[in-house]
Design an enzyme around this catalytic site. Structure first.
Site, short mmCIF file in Angstrom:
data_model
loop_
_atom_site.label_atom_id
_atom_site.label_comp_id
_atom_site.label_asym_id
_atom_site.label_seq_id
_atom_site.Cartn_x
_atom_site.Cartn_y
_atom_site.Cartn_z
N PHE A 198 -10.80 -16.78 46.55
CA PHE A 198 -9.98 -17.78 45.85
C PHE A 198 -9.18 -17.08 44.77
O PHE A 198 -9.73 -16.51 43.84
CB PHE A 198 -10.80 -18.90 45.22
CG PHE A 198 -9.90 -19.95 44.60
CD1 PHE A 198 -9.34 -20.95 45.38
CD2 PHE A 198 -9.54 -19.88 43.26
CE1 PHE A 198 -8.46 -21.89 44.83
CE2 PHE A 198 -8.66 -20.81 42.70
CZ PHE A 198 -8.12 -21.81 43.49
N ASP A 235 -10.03 -9.57 40.31
CA ASP A 235 -9.67 -10.89 39.80
C ASP A 235 -10.87 -11.41 39.01
O ASP A 235 -11.84 -11.89 39.59
CB ASP A 235 -9.31 -11.83 40.95
CG ASP A 235 -8.93 -13.23 40.46
OD1 ASP A 235 -9.23 -13.57 39.30
OD2 ASP A 235 -8.32 -13.99 41.26
N LYS A 287 -8.06 -18.49 32.42
CA LYS A 287 -9.09 -19.47 32.05
C LYS A 287 -9.58 -19.31 30.60
O LYS A 287 -8.91 -19.77 29.70
CB LYS A 287 -10.23 -19.41 33.07
CG LYS A 287 -9.73 -19.86 34.45
CD LYS A 287 -10.81 -20.27 35.43
CE LYS A 287 -10.18 -21.00 36.61
NZ LYS A 287 -10.30 -20.31 37.87
#
Ligand SMILES: *Cc1c(COP(=O)(O)O)cnc(C)c1O
Length: 407
Positions: free
Chosen positions: A148, A233, A262
């Site tokens: 993802f 990531d 985030k």
């Protein structure tokens, strides 16, 4: 509608409004939240919940952290954005602090996680043509099954999740997909045109999948051997979530490029960054890439405060201490439904047997008991509370969780 009407509404009223006017690209649990503080959030009826999702790890520092809120207010009253056409007095300090903290040489500030991923795809392709000498238009990037990395067209072009792709064709070419956790598969997939390997140290959205020990170390060696840029990531696993600043530190490696987002703002503002050595981000020259909001002073001030509290208030150390305790206690719950408990630090997945009928109805029951979490990949419940959670809060959560899982 006048403000007073909104104040009189109950949950059902807000839900009806969302359903009437909003695109249906999410299927949220029916809890309407209005306030947050630390690990807790409150709904419009005043019921309190322990947040075990942390906005997919955007609020590692806890909701509405007073020091981050204060930094945001002060900067918002002074200067918010001037665009990168001019310089601002927050950007340099942000660059220096984040590079020193993460031992990076260069940083590119963006807004969302997906934009950081898009930016690195551009950078490594350009690096391939201008530094590695790959024939123009031939660059290949290797990624993992079950990944993802976000929701843009290019990123979903290399997703293996059917629903993320269906109906969005045509896709962006130039990606090769290999199994996650298999270093030999990486070596076999490499060609002279490979520029980069993009990987999550732990697959968060993929169901909290932890690769075998030594995986990232082998990956690091292979990338060195073939002169391939290793991109981790860490948008979800980074900034303390797994009990280290970056999850890659558990394997003692350093990627060439690390992506964060985030929790970089502690949940107060969308800000992401590409952290890199000079060679990769060095390919960008004025005009090659940009973002109107990227690197604005408000974002920088918020990120500087968010990083400061993460370090000074020892949140990473706390995740390293209470995370394993939480996981061990979850493993101790006797339940016919639980297949496996796995994770690292405060990124924990509880995988249920298929016969349990899916994780979602367990999440709905947990919600009734005052715990908010979200199923990921149908059969996995993810527990990822803010990193400020204490042992006694975890003990309370465990009582609720064992009630739900035991029946
Ligand atoms: C959330 C996430 C992204 C995308 O971030 P957005 O801000 O939603 O675009 C990318 N990679 C990983 C690993 C993520 O968890």
């Amino acid at each position: 509608m006048p403000e007073t009407h909104a104040l009189l509404m109950n949950s059902a009223g807000y839900i009806a409004l969302e359903d009437e006017y909003g695109a249906k690209n999410y299927h949220p649990l029916d809890v309407v939240l209005t306030r947050g503080q630390g690990i807790w959030v409150w709904d419009v009826e005043g019921k309190r919940y322990l947040d075990c999702l942390s906005a997919y790890s955007a609020v590692n520092q806890g909701h509405c952290h007073p020091r981050i809120v204060q930094a945001m207010i002060e900067q918002a009253q002074r200067l918010s954005i001037v665009s990168r056409a001019f310089r601002n007095d927050q950007l340099g300090g942000f660059y220096k602090e984040i590079c020193e903290l993460t031992k990076s040489h260069m940083v590119l500030p963006m807004n969302s996680g997906a934009e950081a991923v898009e930016s690195v795809i551009k950078a490594v392709r350009k690096w391939g043509y201008t530094v590695k000498g790959i024939p123009h238009g031939m660059a290949e990037i290797i990624v993992c099954q079950n990944n993802f990395h976000g929701r843009t067209i290019t990123i979903i072009s290399f997703s293996t999740e059917k629903q993320y792709r269906d109906g969005y064709e045509p896709f962006t070419p130039g990606f090769k997909v290999i199994p996650f956790g298999d270093a030999d598969a990486l070596e076999s997939a490499i060609t002279p045109n490979t520029v980069a390997f993009l990987v999550e140290p732990i697959q968060g959205e993929g169901g909290v999948i932890v690769p075998p020990d030594g995986y990232l170390r082998k990956v690091r060696e292979i990338c060195d051997k073939y002169n391939i840029v290793l991109v981790t990531d860490e948008i979800q696993t980074g900034l303390g979530r797994t009990g280290r600043l970056f999850a890659e530190e558990h394997e003692g490696i350093e990627a060439d490029v690390t992506l964060i987002g985030k929790a970089l703002s502690g949940g107060l503002y969308p800000i992401s960054a590409v952290l890199s050595n000079k060679e990769v981000l060095g390919v960008f020259h004025p005009g090659d890439h940009g973002s109107t909001y990227g690197g604005n002073p408000l974002a920088c001030a918020v990120a500087r405060a968010a990083l400061k509290v993460l370090i000074e208030e020892k949140m990473i150390e706390n995740a390293a201490t209470v995370g394993p305790y939480f996981m061990e206690q979850l493993r101790g719950i006797k339940s016919q439904y639980v297949k496996e408990v796995r994770g690292k630090g405060l990124l924990i997945g509880v995988e249920l047997h298929k016969e349990a009928g899916g994780a979602r109805h367990f999440c709905a029951k947990l919600k009734d008991k005052g715990i908010l979490c979200k199923e990921t990949h149908e059969h996995v419940i993810r527990f990822a509370p803010p990193l400020v959670i204490r042992k006694e809060d975890i003990d309370w959560a465990l009582e609720q969780i064992s009630d739900v899982l035991a029946h």
